[in-house]
Design a protein around this motif. Structure first.
Motif, PDB file in Angstrom:
ATOM      1  N   GLU A   1      54.128  34.763  33.744  1.00  0.00           N
ATOM      2  CA  GLU A   1      54.642  33.412  33.508  1.00  0.00           C
ATOM      3  C   GLU A   1      53.852  32.717  32.409  1.00  0.00           C
ATOM      4  O   GLU A   1      54.430  31.998  31.576  1.00  0.00           O
ATOM      5  N   ALA A   2      52.545  32.933  32.388  1.00  0.00           N
ATOM      6  CA  ALA A   2      51.725  32.342  31.328  1.00  0.00           C
ATOM      7  C   ALA A   2      52.161  32.875  29.961  1.00  0.00           C
ATOM      8  O   ALA A   2      52.273  32.111  28.991  1.00  0.00           O
ATOM      9  N   LYS A   3      52.423  34.171  29.882  1.00  0.00           N
ATOM     10  CA  LYS A   3      52.892  34.758  28.622  1.00  0.00           C
ATOM     11  C   LYS A   3      54.227  34.149  28.202  1.00  0.00           C
ATOM     12  O   LYS A   3      54.456  33.857  27.025  1.00  0.00           O
ATOM     13  N   ARG A   4      55.122  33.980  29.168  1.00  0.00           N
ATOM     14  CA  ARG A   4      56.423  33.391  28.849  1.00  0.00           C
ATOM     15  C   ARG A   4      56.258  31.985  28.288  1.00  0.00           C
ATOM     16  O   ARG A   4      56.894  31.612  27.299  1.00  0.00           O
ATOM     17  N   LEU A   5      55.402  31.194  28.915  1.00  0.00           N
ATOM     18  CA  LEU A   5      55.210  29.817  28.472  1.00  0.00           C
ATOM     19  C   LEU A   5      54.516  29.766  27.112  1.00  0.00           C
ATOM     20  O   LEU A   5      54.862  28.938  26.258  1.00  0.00           O
ATOM     21  N   LEU A   6      53.572  30.653  26.894  1.00  0.00           N
ATOM     22  CA  LEU A   6      52.893  30.688  25.603  1.00  0.00           C
ATOM     23  C   LEU A   6      53.856  31.093  24.489  1.00  0.00           C
ATOM     24  O   LEU A   6      53.799  30.580  23.373  1.00  0.00           O
ATOM     25  N   ALA A   7      54.749  32.026  24.804  1.00  0.00           N
ATOM     26  CA  ALA A   7      55.687  32.518  23.800  1.00  0.00           C
ATOM     27  C   ALA A   7      56.840  31.550  23.582  1.00  0.00           C
ATOM     28  O   ALA A   7      57.311  31.363  22.464  1.00  0.00           O
ATOM     29  N   HIS A   8      57.279  30.927  24.654  1.00  0.00           N
ATOM     30  CA  HIS A   8      58.542  30.189  24.629  1.00  0.00           C
ATOM     31  C   HIS A   8      58.380  28.709  24.344  1.00  0.00           C
ATOM     32  O   HIS A   8      59.328  28.064  23.923  1.00  0.00           O
ATOM     33  N   THR A   9      57.216  28.153  24.571  1.00  0.00           N
ATOM     34  CA  THR A   9      57.023  26.707  24.436  1.00  0.00           C
ATOM     35  C   THR A   9      55.869  26.393  23.490  1.00  0.00           C
ATOM     36  O   THR A   9      55.090  27.267  23.114  1.00  0.00           O
ATOM     37  N   ASP A  10      55.791  25.143  23.136  1.00  0.00           N
ATOM     38  CA  ASP A  10      54.663  24.653  22.344  1.00  0.00           C
ATOM     39  C   ASP A  10      53.693  23.853  23.206  1.00  0.00           C
ATOM     40  O   ASP A  10      52.913  23.042  22.701  1.00  0.00           O
ATOM     41  N   LEU A  11      53.734  24.064  24.522  1.00  0.00           N
ATOM     42  CA  LEU A  11      52.801  23.377  25.406  1.00  0.00           C
ATOM     43  C   LEU A  11      51.360  23.687  25.013  1.00  0.00           C
ATOM     44  O   LEU A  11      51.033  24.830  24.688  1.00  0.00           O
ATOM     45  N   PRO A  12      50.484  22.702  25.046  1.00  0.00           N
ATOM     46  CA  PRO A  12      49.059  22.981  24.833  1.00  0.00           C
ATOM     47  C   PRO A  12      48.556  24.003  25.852  1.00  0.00           C
ATOM     48  O   PRO A  12      49.093  24.110  26.961  1.00  0.00           O
ATOM     49  N   ILE A  13      47.527  24.734  25.470  1.00  0.00           N
ATOM     50  CA  ILE A  13      46.997  25.791  26.335  1.00  0.00           C
ATOM     51  C   ILE A  13      46.640  25.246  27.721  1.00  0.00           C
ATOM     52  O   ILE A  13      46.918  25.864  28.740  1.00  0.00           O
TER      53      ILE A  13
ATOM     54  N   ALA B   1      45.368  31.536  23.011  1.00  0.00           N
ATOM     55  CA  ALA B   1      45.679  31.144  21.639  1.00  0.00           C
ATOM     56  C   ALA B   1      45.985  32.353  20.779  1.00  0.00           C
ATOM     57  O   ALA B   1      46.911  32.336  19.955  1.00  0.00           O
ATOM     58  N   ALA B   2      45.208  33.427  20.943  1.00  0.00           N
ATOM     59  CA  ALA B   2      45.434  34.629  20.150  1.00  0.00           C
ATOM     60  C   ALA B   2      46.768  35.282  20.524  1.00  0.00           C
ATOM     61  O   ALA B   2      47.501  35.779  19.658  1.00  0.00           O
ATOM     62  N   PHE B   3      47.094  35.269  21.814  1.00  0.00           N
ATOM     63  CA  PHE B   3      48.369  35.844  22.249  1.00  0.00           C
ATOM     64  C   PHE B   3      49.531  35.075  21.629  1.00  0.00           C
ATOM     65  O   PHE B   3      50.482  35.663  21.107  1.00  0.00           O
TER      66      PHE B   3
ATOM     67  N   GLU C   1      49.926  35.773  17.866  1.00  0.00           N
ATOM     68  CA  GLU C   1      50.450  37.107  17.562  1.00  0.00           C
ATOM     69  C   GLU C   1      51.968  37.125  17.597  1.00  0.00           C
ATOM     70  O   GLU C   1      52.621  37.929  16.916  1.00  0.00           O
ATOM     71  N   LEU C   2      52.577  36.231  18.419  1.00  0.00           N
ATOM     72  CA  LEU C   2      54.028  36.226  18.590  1.00  0.00           C
ATOM     73  C   LEU C   2      54.729  35.291  17.614  1.00  0.00           C
ATOM     74  O   LEU C   2      55.966  35.306  17.539  1.00  0.00           O
ATOM     75  N   ARG C   3      53.992  34.472  16.915  1.00  0.00           N
ATOM     76  CA  ARG C   3      54.619  33.449  16.062  1.00  0.00           C
ATOM     77  C   ARG C   3      54.641  33.900  14.602  1.00  0.00           C
ATOM     78  O   ARG C   3      53.954  34.764  14.185  1.00  0.00           O
TER      79      ARG C   3
END
Length: 299
Positions: free
Chosen positions: A252-264, A292-294, A297-299
């Motif tokens: 879920e953390a990966k999904r949110l990091l990839a899918h949203t611009d929410l702060p860490i 942040a690195a993850f 890498e996706l952006r």
């Protein structure tokens, strides 16, 4: 198949979300089925599909050629001729820019099938593997069911819309029941079990992982001893209950990091870590990358 329309779910650099294009499907029904390949557009032409994106509908791809590499929920899968890839609503995925996608693709809007059918076909069994390898007999039956579904989908003159839609639902159900049996069989062959204890635990984690990371709390909630829960989860998955919970939190953390611009920090809070430093430590421990690195890498 008709184009889909992509919407920018979060604005800015956010990963795009693809809604089901009900207005572009034949007669506006909640599904589409047709060929993949050159000359047939079955996804949005303006979207960089080689980047990570999320969908809010089901996609089933039956490949006639391969190999094709495709990422689903941050795991890479390689499909070849005769394989199926089942991507469920909410999963993030990425197409391979280097591979040609050939075969038949089915897309389906959540809510198109009645609840009893949804439960019988395991449409939301996110624990099941997305890549399926049917044997010859299973593949023949799946191809036949999918071809029948496509014939019904394209036949817009024989029946009035209400009956046409009803026939589509029946044909789709027949295909999905075969697909669900294949998925469940593949899971059992890989070591999974349909043990009631594990099933209840899995469902409880799916509902509560964002706030509850405690094995003992789940055991108490379900009325099992911790030892019973450990045995059931290990038998079904090869993991400890804690490992199973952590894996779901990381996903879920990966999904949110990839899918949203929410702060860490807000991503961490959304998966049960009010302290951003603890979240970063947890994420790094399980992925060997900082959040942040993850994301970078996706952006």
């Amino acid at each position: 198949m008709a184009d889909t329309t992509a919407q920018d779910g979060d604005g800015g650099d956010g990963i795009r979300t693809f809604p089901f294009p009900v207005d572009l499907s034949v007669l506006g029904v909640g599904m589409q089925v047709g060929p993949m390949g050159t000359g047939r557009t079955w996804h949005a032409v303006d979207a960089p599909l080689e980047r990570v994106h999320r969908i809010d509908f089901h996609v089933v791809m039956l490949f006639s050629e391969g190999p094709v590499r495709h990422m689903v929920d941050f795991a890479e899968y390689e499909a070849t001729a005769g394989d199926l890839l089942w991507i469920r609503p909410g999963q993030v995925h990425r197409f391979s820019a280097a591979d040609d996608y050939r075969g038949t693709v089915l897309t389906m809007q959540p809510g198109f099938l009645p609840r009893a059918t949804v439960e019988a076909t395991g449409l939301y069994r996110y624990d099941l593997p997305p890549l399926l390898h049917p044997d010859d007999a299973q593949l023949t039956a799946l191809r036949s069911a999918l071809a029948q579904l496509r014939r019904e989908y394209e036949d817009t003159t024989t029946l009035p819309l209400s009956l046409h839609t009803a026939v589509l639902r029946h044909s789709l159900t027949a295909f999905l029941l075969r697909l669900a049996h294949l998925a469940a069989s593949s899971d059992r062959a890989a070591g999974g079990q349909a043990d009631t204890t594990f099933t209840l635990f899995r469902d409880a984690v799916e509902k509560g992982f964002a706030t509850n990371h405690s094995v003992s709390a789940y055991a108490d909630q379900l009325g099992y001893s911790r030892r019973t829960l450990v045995r059931a989860v290990r038998a079904a998955t090869g993991q400890t209950p804690k490992g199973f919970i952590d894996r779901r939190v990381v996903l879920e953390a990966k999904r949110l990091l990839a899918h949203t611009d929410l702060p860490i920090g807000r991503v961490g809070a959304a998966v049960g870590f009010p302290d951003a430093a603890n979240f970063s430590k947890f994420f790094h421990q399980h992925t060997e990358m900082t959040p942040a690195a993850f994301r970078a890498e996706l952006r």
